[in-house]
Design an enzyme around this catalytic site. Sequence first.
Site, short mmCIF file in Angstrom:
data_model
loop_
_atom_site.label_atom_id
_atom_site.label_comp_id
_atom_site.label_asym_id
_atom_site.label_seq_id
_atom_site.Cartn_x
_atom_site.Cartn_y
_atom_site.Cartn_z
N LYS A 63 0.67 -1.50 -0.38
CA LYS A 63 0.22 0.08 0.24
C LYS A 63 0.39 1.38 0.11
O LYS A 63 0.84 2.25 -0.35
CB LYS A 63 -0.92 0.11 1.34
CG LYS A 63 -2.07 -0.98 1.50
CD LYS A 63 -2.80 -0.81 2.73
CE LYS A 63 -3.89 -1.71 2.31
NZ LYS A 63 -4.74 -2.58 3.16
N ASP A 99 -10.20 2.17 2.92
CA ASP A 99 -10.05 1.44 4.09
C ASP A 99 -10.74 2.42 4.85
O ASP A 99 -11.38 1.89 6.16
CB ASP A 99 -8.17 1.01 4.62
CG ASP A 99 -8.15 -0.32 4.16
OD1 ASP A 99 -8.89 -0.86 3.31
OD2 ASP A 99 -6.71 -0.18 3.54
#
Length: 263
Positions: A63, A99
Amino acid sequence: MKQFAIFGNPVEHSISPLMHNLAFQAFNLNANYSKHKLEDGKALKDLFNTLGLSGANVTVPHKEVAYELCDEIKGVAKKIQAINTIIKQNDKLIGYNTDAPGFIMAIHDFLPLKSALIIGAGGTAKAIACALMQENLHVSLVNRSEARLQSFKNLDISTFTWDNFKPKAFDLVINTTSAGLNDDLLPLPQDLLTPTLQNTKFAFDVIYHKITPFISLCKKNNLTCKDGKDMLLYQGVLAFNLFFENKFNEKSIITSMKQAFIS
Ligand code: NDP
């Protein structure tokens, strides 16, 4: 046919392909979503283009590298410095973090809240910390070791290690560590965790598909608890919305993706 994918390592366990392919079916879309194990995160951009993708998701451990590789970063991802969703727009890769808003959607029933304690200081903790700060909560964070605390201090978060943490009242306590995933460990020593939970209303564990020792202890102390399933679901729903420019009804995306969780 439009192509989408998730990149990670490991990635075999990911149910993102199932979630997205169920939604493609539900909306009669000519699209496919696959998974790709990626050893070297730096190869992500080339692979994205070679595979002719329109969009992708990125999971552990890529990420942060993906954040660096994107041509442009939008929204809360700028603060988190990690992305989990990429869309291709005018030959540019645009990075987003779903997220963080996915977590807020998952705790919707707990809101409004004033304070939260995050246990752990990894990438997931960073996304959740930024999401909670956007909701104006006072955020504290405790981690096993000191090394990862600086980036949270930079965000004005009250940070502690196990050595200097003093239990007190919080509205919400969140486990963002992997303690309990493949072992029977609590994320914080019991003599610190139990008195904290005795003064807390809500608990959240990012781990899903299992009742962790953390959730068991929270239930024993009568907290209202949630595991990480809804966070996973909502980050996917928000990514899907980005892939298709918010063209589809969010409730219908949720209904179709939820079928992936029926085992
Ligand atoms: P990281 O590796 O970035 O961070 C792990 C953190 O957990 C570190 O702060 C580490 O402490 C701490 N930790 C690890 N083991 C223990 C232990 N035994 N006791 C106490 N602390 C421990 O992980 P991520 O943030 O990427 O992921 C964390 C979890 O979140 C994973 O289980 C992952 O599956 C889950 N996740 C769930 C999502 C969802 O949608 N539900 C989305 C993304 C992740 P230290 O710094 O001392 O090493």
